[in-house]
Design a protein around this motif. Sequence first.
Motif, PDB file in Angstrom:
ATOM      1  N   PHE A 136       0.837  -1.196   0.000  1.00  0.00           N
ATOM      2  CA  PHE A 136       0.000   0.000   0.000  1.00  0.00           C
ATOM      3  C   PHE A 136       0.876   1.252   0.000  1.00  0.00           C
ATOM      4  CE2 PHE A 136      -3.769   2.433   1.716  1.00  0.00           C
ATOM      5  CZ  PHE A 136      -4.639   2.065   0.695  1.00  0.00           C
ATOM      6  N   ARG A 137       1.943   1.220   0.793  1.00  0.00           N
ATOM      7  CA  ARG A 137       2.856   2.367   0.803  1.00  0.00           C
ATOM      8  C   ARG A 137       3.617   2.479  -0.511  1.00  0.00           C
ATOM      9  NH1 ARG A 137       6.091   2.134   6.355  1.00  0.00           N
ATOM     10  NH2 ARG A 137       6.049  -0.092   5.898  1.00  0.00           N
ATOM     11  N   GLY A 138       3.727   1.375  -1.238  1.00  0.00           N
ATOM     12  CA  GLY A 138       4.368   1.419  -2.541  1.00  0.00           C
ATOM     13  C   GLY A 138       3.612   2.258  -3.553  1.00  0.00           C
ATOM     14  N   ILE A 139       2.382   2.649  -3.232  1.00  0.00           N
ATOM     15  CA  ILE A 139       1.586   3.494  -4.120  1.00  0.00           C
ATOM     16  C   ILE A 139       1.982   4.961  -3.988  1.00  0.00           C
ATOM     17  CG2 ILE A 139      -0.809   4.213  -4.627  1.00  0.00           C
ATOM     18  CD1 ILE A 139      -1.694   1.433  -3.614  1.00  0.00           C
ATOM     19  N   LEU A 140       2.690   5.317  -2.914  1.00  0.00           N
ATOM     20  CA  LEU A 140       3.050   6.718  -2.660  1.00  0.00           C
ATOM     21  C   LEU A 140       3.755   7.387  -3.840  1.00  0.00           C
ATOM     22  CD1 LEU A 140       4.194   6.460   1.059  1.00  0.00           C
ATOM     23  CD2 LEU A 140       2.278   7.809   0.229  1.00  0.00           C
ATOM     24  N   PRO A 141       4.761   6.740  -4.462  1.00  0.00           N
ATOM     25  CA  PRO A 141       5.436   7.433  -5.570  1.00  0.00           C
ATOM     26  C   PRO A 141       4.499   7.742  -6.736  1.00  0.00           C
ATOM     27  CG  PRO A 141       6.738   5.565  -4.818  1.00  0.00           C
ATOM     28  CD  PRO A 141       5.403   5.457  -4.159  1.00  0.00           C
ATOM     29  N   TYR A 142       3.619   6.796  -7.063  1.00  0.00           N
ATOM     30  CA  TYR A 142       2.683   7.052  -8.152  1.00  0.00           C
ATOM     31  C   TYR A 142       1.758   8.208  -7.812  1.00  0.00           C
ATOM     32  CZ  TYR A 142      -1.371   6.751 -11.137  1.00  0.00           C
ATOM     33  OH  TYR A 142      -2.388   7.076 -11.982  1.00  0.00           O
ATOM     34  N   ALA A 143       1.347   8.297  -6.553  1.00  0.00           N
ATOM     35  CA  ALA A 143       0.459   9.371  -6.120  1.00  0.00           C
ATOM     36  C   ALA A 143       1.196  10.702  -5.997  1.00  0.00           C
ATOM     37  CB  ALA A 143      -0.190   9.007  -4.787  1.00  0.00           C
ATOM     38  N   LYS A 144       2.523  10.684  -6.276  1.00  0.00           N
ATOM     39  CA  LYS A 144       3.362  11.886  -6.188  1.00  0.00           C
ATOM     40  C   LYS A 144       3.321  12.484  -4.788  1.00  0.00           C
ATOM     41  CE  LYS A 144       2.833  12.955 -11.088  1.00  0.00           C
ATOM     42  NZ  LYS A 144       2.393  13.935 -12.110  1.00  0.00           N
ATOM     43  N   ILE A 145       3.386  11.584  -3.812  1.00  0.00           N
ATOM     44  CA  ILE A 145       3.430  11.989  -2.408  1.00  0.00           C
ATOM     45  C   ILE A 145       4.808  11.632  -1.889  1.00  0.00           C
ATOM     46  CG2 ILE A 145       2.449  11.630  -0.110  1.00  0.00           C
ATOM     47  CD1 ILE A 145      -0.134  10.743  -1.531  1.00  0.00           C
ATOM     48  N   SER A 146       5.417  12.565  -1.159  1.00  0.00           N
ATOM     49  CA  SER A 146       6.739  12.303  -0.597  1.00  0.00           C
ATOM     50  C   SER A 146       6.702  11.018   0.199  1.00  0.00           C
ATOM     51  CB  SER A 146       7.156  13.456   0.320  1.00  0.00           C
ATOM     52  OG  SER A 146       8.338  13.135   0.996  1.00  0.00           O
ATOM     53  N   HIS A 147       7.632  10.087  -0.076  1.00  0.00           N
ATOM     54  CA  HIS A 147       7.574   8.773   0.561  1.00  0.00           C
ATOM     55  C   HIS A 147       8.736   8.519   1.493  1.00  0.00           C
ATOM     56  CE1 HIS A 147       9.820   8.152  -3.208  1.00  0.00           C
ATOM     57  NE2 HIS A 147      10.466   7.202  -2.562  1.00  0.00           N
ATOM     58  N   LYS A 159      -2.681   6.202   5.829  1.00  0.00           N
ATOM     59  CA  LYS A 159      -3.844   7.092   5.728  1.00  0.00           C
ATOM     60  C   LYS A 159      -3.700   8.052   4.559  1.00  0.00           C
ATOM     61  CE  LYS A 159      -5.180   7.048  10.607  1.00  0.00           C
ATOM     62  NZ  LYS A 159      -5.274   7.851  11.868  1.00  0.00           N
ATOM     63  N   THR A 160      -2.459   8.473   4.305  1.00  0.00           N
ATOM     64  CA  THR A 160      -2.219   9.368   3.179  1.00  0.00           C
ATOM     65  C   THR A 160      -2.595   8.702   1.865  1.00  0.00           C
ATOM     66  OG1 THR A 160      -0.431  10.483   4.365  1.00  0.00           O
ATOM     67  CG2 THR A 160      -0.458  10.698   1.969  1.00  0.00           C
ATOM     68  N   VAL A 161      -2.231   7.415   1.713  1.00  0.00           N
ATOM     69  CA  VAL A 161      -2.595   6.684   0.498  1.00  0.00           C
ATOM     70  C   VAL A 161      -4.110   6.538   0.412  1.00  0.00           C
ATOM     71  CG1 VAL A 161      -2.350   4.528  -0.776  1.00  0.00           C
ATOM     72  CG2 VAL A 161      -0.400   5.458   0.475  1.00  0.00           C
ATOM     73  N   ARG A 162      -4.741   6.190   1.533  1.00  0.00           N
ATOM     74  CA  ARG A 162      -6.208   6.062   1.544  1.00  0.00           C
ATOM     75  C   ARG A 162      -6.872   7.372   1.130  1.00  0.00           C
ATOM     76  NH1 ARG A 162      -8.603   6.098   7.307  1.00  0.00           N
ATOM     77  NH2 ARG A 162      -8.012   8.271   6.950  1.00  0.00           N
ATOM     78  N   ASP A 163      -6.393   8.490   1.692  1.00  0.00           N
ATOM     79  CA  ASP A 163      -6.985   9.791   1.370  1.00  0.00           C
ATOM     80  C   ASP A 163      -6.782  10.137  -0.104  1.00  0.00           C
ATOM     81  OD1 ASP A 163      -7.708   9.949   3.999  1.00  0.00           O
ATOM     82  OD2 ASP A 163      -6.095  11.308   4.583  1.00  0.00           O
ATOM     83  N   TRP A 164      -5.625   9.717  -0.646  1.00  0.00           N
ATOM     84  CA  TRP A 164      -5.375   9.978  -2.068  1.00  0.00           C
ATOM     85  C   TRP A 164      -6.384   9.224  -2.930  1.00  0.00           C
ATOM     86  CZ3 TRP A 164      -3.949   6.591  -6.010  1.00  0.00           C
ATOM     87  CH2 TRP A 164      -3.620   7.199  -7.226  1.00  0.00           C
ATOM     88  N   PHE A 165      -6.643   7.974  -2.600  1.00  0.00           N
ATOM     89  CA  PHE A 165      -7.637   7.212  -3.352  1.00  0.00           C
ATOM     90  C   PHE A 165      -8.992   7.913  -3.316  1.00  0.00           C
ATOM     91  CE2 PHE A 165      -5.009   3.229  -3.078  1.00  0.00           C
ATOM     92  CZ  PHE A 165      -5.089   2.885  -4.420  1.00  0.00           C
ATOM     93  N   GLU A 166      -9.330   8.496  -2.167  1.00  0.00           N
ATOM     94  CA  GLU A 166     -10.637   9.110  -2.013  1.00  0.00           C
ATOM     95  C   GLU A 166     -10.724  10.506  -2.632  1.00  0.00           C
ATOM     96  OE1 GLU A 166     -11.236   8.982   2.182  1.00  0.00           O
ATOM     97  OE2 GLU A 166     -11.689   6.836   2.233  1.00  0.00           O
ATOM     98  N   SER A 167      -9.576  11.075  -3.020  1.00  0.00           N
ATOM     99  CA  SER A 167      -9.549  12.432  -3.559  1.00  0.00           C
ATOM    100  C   SER A 167      -9.800  12.437  -5.065  1.00  0.00           C
ATOM    101  CB  SER A 167      -8.200  13.084  -3.268  1.00  0.00           C
ATOM    102  OG  SER A 167      -7.184  12.494  -4.067  1.00  0.00           O
ATOM    103  N   PRO A 168     -10.167  13.582  -5.633  1.00  0.00           N
ATOM    104  CA  PRO A 168     -10.417  13.648  -7.083  1.00  0.00           C
ATOM    105  C   PRO A 168      -9.178  13.365  -7.928  1.00  0.00           C
ATOM    106  CG  PRO A 168     -11.391  15.533  -5.943  1.00  0.00           C
ATOM    107  CD  PRO A 168     -10.525  14.827  -4.942  1.00  0.00           C
ATOM    108  N   VAL A 169      -7.978  13.665  -7.410  1.00  0.00           N
ATOM    109  CA  VAL A 169      -6.772  13.558  -8.235  1.00  0.00           C
ATOM    110  C   VAL A 169      -6.418  12.108  -8.579  1.00  0.00           C
ATOM    111  CG1 VAL A 169      -5.804  15.700  -7.346  1.00  0.00           C
ATOM    112  CG2 VAL A 169      -5.253  13.541  -6.210  1.00  0.00           C
ATOM    113  N   SER A 170      -6.975  11.147  -7.873  1.00  0.00           N
ATOM    114  CA  SER A 170      -6.618   9.746  -8.141  1.00  0.00           C
ATOM    115  C   SER A 170      -7.289   9.201  -9.392  1.00  0.00           C
ATOM    116  CB  SER A 170      -6.987   8.869  -6.937  1.00  0.00           C
ATOM    117  OG  SER A 170      -8.380   8.902  -6.693  1.00  0.00           O
ATOM    118  N   GLY A 171      -8.260   9.937  -9.926  1.00  0.00           N
ATOM    119  CA  GLY A 171      -8.926   9.456 -11.129  1.00  0.00           C
ATOM    120  C   GLY A 171      -9.785   8.230 -10.870  1.00  0.00           C
TER     121      GLY A 171
END
Length: 943
Positions: A136-147, A159-171
């Motif tokens: 799950f943390r391996g998704i951080l680079p794709y989400a362009k979140i500092s890892h 939680k940061t990855v979860r919030d990214w999935f729930e945000s509009p930017v994740s597509g």
Amino acid sequence: MDRTPAIQSGIPGDHDDSKSFDNNFNGDPLLKKNSVQRNYGAIPVPPLGEEETKEEGPNRYLKVPYNRNDNFIGREDSLGRIHKTVGNGEHVRLALHGLGGIGKTQVAIEYVYRQADRRSVFWVRGNDFLRFSEDFRGILPYAKISHRIAANEERESLKTVRDWFESPVSGDWVLVIDGADNEADYNSENSPISEFLPQGPKGTVLFTTRSLRVAERQGCKIIEIGKISEDGARALFLSRLESSKCFSEADKKALTLILRSLDHLPLALVGAVSLMREESMSPSEYWDKFKEKSEERKLLPSKPRNIQREVDMTENVLNTYFLTFDQLKEQMPFAADILRLLAFFDHNQIPVKLLEQSNLDGAHSEGSLDDAIGKLIGLSLVINGKDRAGRPVYELHRLVQHSIQEYLSEEEASRWKNKALEVIWRLFPHYKHELLQECADYLPHALAVTENLTSPMAEEVCFRMALYLKEAAHPDSAEAQIRRCIKLREQSSGSSIWWGLRRFFRYITSPLRTTKYGAEYWSRIALLASILLELGHPEEAEVEYRRAVRGRAKALGTNHPDTLSSINGLAVALHSQGRYEEAEKLYRSALEGREIVLKHGHRDILESVAFLGEVLEFQEKHEEAEVLCRRALEGRREVLGPYHPDTIETSFHLASALKGQGKHSEAEVLYRRVLEAFEKALWQDDSRTLLIIHKIAEALQDGKRMTFTEAEALNRRIYERCEKALGAEHQLTRASMNNLAESLRDQGKYHEAAVTAQLAAEILEEKEGPDHPDMPMILYNLTQMLQDEGKYDEAEVSSRRIVKFYEKILGPDHPGTLVGHSILAAVLRDQERYDEAEEMLRDALKNMEKVLGPEDPDTLEAVDSLAFVLQREGRYDEAEILHLRALKGREKVLGEHATDTLTSLWRLANLYEKCGQGADADDAYRNGPGRAAFDDKEVSGRV
């Protein structure tokens, strides 16, 4: 700004509990000023593997650890049901449910490959929390979140990855949770894995699971993956058999019997056809051998089996694998040995190095390992693949692994499990940062081979796992492993001959390190203590550190580096409890010892110097704290570099020591240097970093070292970075939101300030409930902002919530409750309900004088508030007496230039002006202390 000490953010330990209610980020020791825990080890996220692709656009990402099966047959109906269930872009949770080996994962693979041109695809192992966290943390680079996540930030990064999935930017996306079989990880919203799974409003979460309960508790639409039809099974079988056109009638009949015997189970069918292909068997030849094996097994005594674990395996499925194992053992014994060894590692992602270093007979023959692996792959017993870094790994299906274990006698199983343990014991390293990924690769296999083993080897591997898990942001798992390690050490009898000889030879050279309760034992106790400290249990950590100090001093000597490390750890545990004087003595002891035995400039010496400086600063011994912090800062700049987190934090504490001495200009320079590093992203956004920046902003604002406009801009940046790095619900995010609201209020942006404060209160109540200790502070600020807007009815509601909170938590006579009444009275005053306000303030003041004393700042606040109510009523003589009392008390207690003192002076001058005493008013305005401050918007806005 109004000063309300009883409910403002305070420092635990600075005030008597009867005088201050601590709401300084309760519940998270990282966010308390007296917390000095540190662990800045970063968790590197490996680069994308060869099976991952990333293209331009929001929806072109595919991360699947398995290749697509070109011979996918017999499941189009299942795929059709998935497509129908997913619908048109709304959030959907669905589960592919069925027996092991039935083909759930294959269906999921085919589905996501068909989706890859339209949606982002993410594949996460869901069989336990450690694997889930890694993927799950391996998704951080794709989400362009500092890892670069600090070791104590695991939950926040998830939680940061979860919030990214729930945000509009994740597509639009598909998230596969493969192998979600462990019900404890999914049985509620707060279960280890469930907590981090994204909710709506979009995206598809696809589970593969053998557990119907998991599917139901996750709110899934369930798609049953059952047996394939006879026609589908036959097509699957024939697609893998090259000679199917030459079948005789006997072969065709045998084929039907084979399919029925294996109950159309795809995994078993593939295993059977693979043996036929490898050995050039016809279906009739295979069927004859299969019947022989079945009859042979009927004559053997039954073997106890774990029915719950192996419920998916029928006797016929076992027989088909046993037949394959027999053939393998006869034709390639070395490959059979490799298979036996593989059976006791974890069945997923087995590094090739575990096989290369196995020391099995034939392992060093030219090409023998490659030949053996090739044979196992050809028989569909082993799957070859690559890990995230593109390195070769091997996997066994769970049923294949259990079949091997069932095939072996108890004696053989014990021998091969111990062989697997020996391999792990030799390869699993003592943790170093540069070996972090190697530890991560071996961890699942170390967990598997140590299960139910009690040997000294298992104890040592548990210790190494605990070391790694602590540094890799898994403190809960680290605690479990080190406690097991300690238990095994305490129960060890030394009955192993091999281990006894090893200990005998080590005893000759280092007797203190080989006894059951020697230095090795105390190193385990010390590790437990450090893990407890990281988990936020300083009292328990103190107990274990005291044991470690006594044990290491006896085994190694008082000035041994390990003993001094435990002394320093004990000091940290006391420091974290606010027991500063005790901590100071131990820090000094550790520092003295380290300066004797370690080289000048050693990191441990600098650590002791820095900690001692911090604890002195917390005790307001600012001069000595300054000396030590300067020394630590100079050393850390040289050894660690100017932008290392330890260096930056030492700068922060030096600035605090300077500020405590009134050296505001020097402190401001240091504060701004830290801010500069923060703005340039030279320091990672973890909770400790953001907490320090948060406190710097508060210090600069309190000291008037920046304008209101600068304060708003800084607080907005802090809030935005906290929200991105920690999530909207994190305590520090809420605190930064509250500070932003205050800076908006300072500029007269009352509506925006009130909206921000209201949002902070709503987030806190939704996440933590209405009784969280931070609630009064947020409600107090909200009350002030609503008063500023003239929304007195809403302000009354929020102020009554403060009173209700304190009455419920602290009781009617607690100082916090009394201050709550004072806040409510101010709102009643603004509503011109003067009689109610006066009565409430007189009752509160009477109790405050008894409980707190007549010169306590909270008492003086109540006095000034009562004076202002009387002034509003036109009772100027009574008001003057009380204003003068508040002014003199505040000048004495807080100083002439304190904001509250100036407020009292302003109100007194205003009273003189209203009652026609112009000369007295002019004298107060012009000759009172801090004349220039009267033009301050903060003061004038309060009257």
